[in-house]
Scaffold this active site. Structure first.
Site, PDB file in Angstrom:
ATOM      1  N   HIS A 270       3.625  -5.497  -3.266  1.00 44.96           N
ATOM      2  CA  HIS A 270       3.381  -4.296  -4.081  1.00 44.96           C
ATOM      3  C   HIS A 270       2.000  -4.375  -4.752  1.00 44.96           C
ATOM      4  CE1 HIS A 270       7.459  -3.253  -3.162  1.00 44.96           C
ATOM      5  NE2 HIS A 270       7.961  -4.241  -3.879  1.00 44.96           N
ATOM      6  N   ASP A 321      10.653  -3.098   3.163  1.00 40.57           N
ATOM      7  CA  ASP A 321      11.274  -3.425   1.886  1.00 40.57           C
ATOM      8  C   ASP A 321      12.738  -2.965   1.789  1.00 40.57           C
ATOM      9  OD1 ASP A 321      11.714  -4.103  -0.749  1.00 40.57           O
ATOM     10  OD2 ASP A 321      10.073  -2.960  -1.596  1.00 40.57           O
TER      11      ASP A 321
HETATM   12 ZN   LIG Z   1      11.090  -6.412  -2.415  1.00 40.76          ZN
END
Ligand SMILES: [Zn+2]
Length: 455
Positions: A270, A321
């Protein structure tokens, strides 16, 4: 194997009439304009295999179940629902869900996956008789489907900065550095001879791993595998940034860059919320930013500063993810569209000075993904593993396309039906005519698992 492709995306860009020769699962030669006698003609353009650098396989079973508004919905309320879902998850169900997921990934053109795995224990928090039980299930699912895997056992010890006690929803995750490294050693021993399996580590986040424990983990793993991959969730949410500042006076990425030797082994997953100085230092570190555009959109995380980061030669790869989307082209499209929407401009994510957004993003994500997995893949070049994706030249979106416009059309305009026609991992064809041979069996197993999970 010898394949000849009218178009192939080499590390330096698109080339014509490329002969790709493999031996023992690796490319031994990749030659534009070579003699193609005896080579099999590829049914369309050839791309390097892409790694999906961030996966929590079990979350494939939750995709679509958390979209009902209940007031103040955000990442943290989603996480509570995810914890509740875990109560019924068995090792058998994990394997069935992962098998379905990996078939979908392969059919979408991913040739490898980094599995960030934190569900280690039984629902009541007691370890399984074999502490590596759930890890073995995911690696087995990868072997069944033919996808390459970098398995990352996750260290998780605290519920928040400052070593706050974990909450009951986290009891399946908990271990200390020593216990986690034992799992790492057991898995490395079991898969030492398997070129499609790599074992790394993942301190879950700065929230979940206090500094002394992070040091222990990094020191211990460095002694086992000095080149091994290290992945961490970081700076996904603004609340996390504020909590980190309150705890340490520094922002999460700033803190990590100041306290650990972050280098090309690292993948910062991220890294959404970056100050300019953090962004520049991260780009210069050689680490990979693990971007997960569909999940980051789904969870309302925010937007990674991709345009500036690419201008600073920062490296990135893509991950699915939470698996609300399993489509590499869509991840890259979302990545660029997020930047366009905020800048009110077109064609902005220029990677490595390449004006074709599709070509630049595909090459950068393939190289960054391979680096994050710690595997010799992500490029059509002699010496690399023979992981490749062949698009169907007959797909309407690719009609008349050449060079860069193949990549741009694949990323931006492929539509509902993917042009991915064949996928090869280590010189072995695992998807033919757009289908994985294990598709129906995987779906049946997945439906059975869902019946158990949803009661
Ligand atoms: Zn994750």
């Amino acid at each position: 194997m010898r394949i000849v492709a009218e178009w192939a995306l080499l590390p330096e860009g698109w080339a014509r009439d490329v002969v790709l020769t493999t031996d023992g699962g690796r490319f031994v030669a990749v030659e534009p304009g070579a003699d193609a006698a005896g080579a099999t003609r590829a049914p369309g353009p050839v791309l390097p295999g892409l790694a999906n650098l961030h996966s929590h396989a079990f979350q494939r079973a939750m995709a679509g179940l958390t979209e009902i508004a209940s007031g103040e919905d955000d990442f943290w309320s989603w996480r509570e629902r995810m914890y509740a879902f875990l109560a019924r998850l068995t090792p058998e169900a994990m394997q069935a869900v992962a098998r379905q997921l990996y078939v979908e990934m392969l059919e979408a053109g991913y040739t490898g996956v980094a599995e960030f795995h934190y569900v280690h224990h039984q629902p009541d928090g007691r370890p399984y008789a074999d502490r590596a039980e759930t890890s073995r299930r995911l690696i087995a699912a990868a072997a069944e489907t033919g996808i390459a895997i970098t398995h990352l056992p996750v260290l998780y010890a605290a519920s928040d900065f400052g070593g706050k006690a974990p909450n009951p929803g986290q009891r399946r995750f908990l271990s200390d550095a020593e216990g986690l490294l034992e799992v790492v050693e057991a898995l490395r021993l079991a898969h030492a001879a398997d070129p499609l399996v790599r074992i790394g580590i993942a301190p879950h986040s700065l929230r979940a791993v206090p500094p002394a424990m992070l040091d222990d983990l990094l020191r211990g793993f460095g002694a086992i595998d000095p080149e091994g991959p290290v992945h961490i969730h970081i700076a996904e949410q603004l609340r996390e940034v504020e909590a980190c500042r309150a705890w340490s006076g520094a922002r999460p990425v700033e803190w990590l860059l100041g306290h650990a030797a972050v280098d090309r082994r690292w993948c910062l997953v991220h890294a959404t919320h970056l100050a300019a100085e953090e962004r520049r230092t991260l780009a210069a570190s050689g680490a990979v930013a693990g971007l997960c555009p569909s999940t980051e959109a789904n969870l309302g995380d925010g937007l990674f500063p991709l345009v500036d980061y690419l201008a600073e030669a920062g490296r990135f790869g893509i991950g699915s993810d939470s698996h609300v989307t399993i489509d590499a082209a869509e991840e890259l499209r979302l990545l660029e569209y997020g930047q366009r929407l905020t800048r009110r401009r077109r064609a902005v994510s220029v990677a490595e000075g390449r004006p074709s957004i599709g070509t630049g993003l595909l090459l950068a994500a393939a190289a960054g993904g391979a680096q994050a997995l710690g595997q010799p893949t992500g490029r059509l070049a002699a010496g690399a593993r023979a992981d490749l994706v062949i698009l169907g030249a007959a797909h309407p979106t690719l009609a008349g396309r050449t060079g860069d416009t193949i990549a741009d059309s694949f990323v931006f305009a492929a539509g509902r039906e993917t042009p991915v026609r064949e996928v090869w991992v280590a010189g072995r064809r695992v998807v033919a005519d757009g289908r994985h041979p294990g598709r129906e069996a995987a779906r049946a197993g997945f439906r059975d698992a869902m019946a158990v999970l949803l009661g």
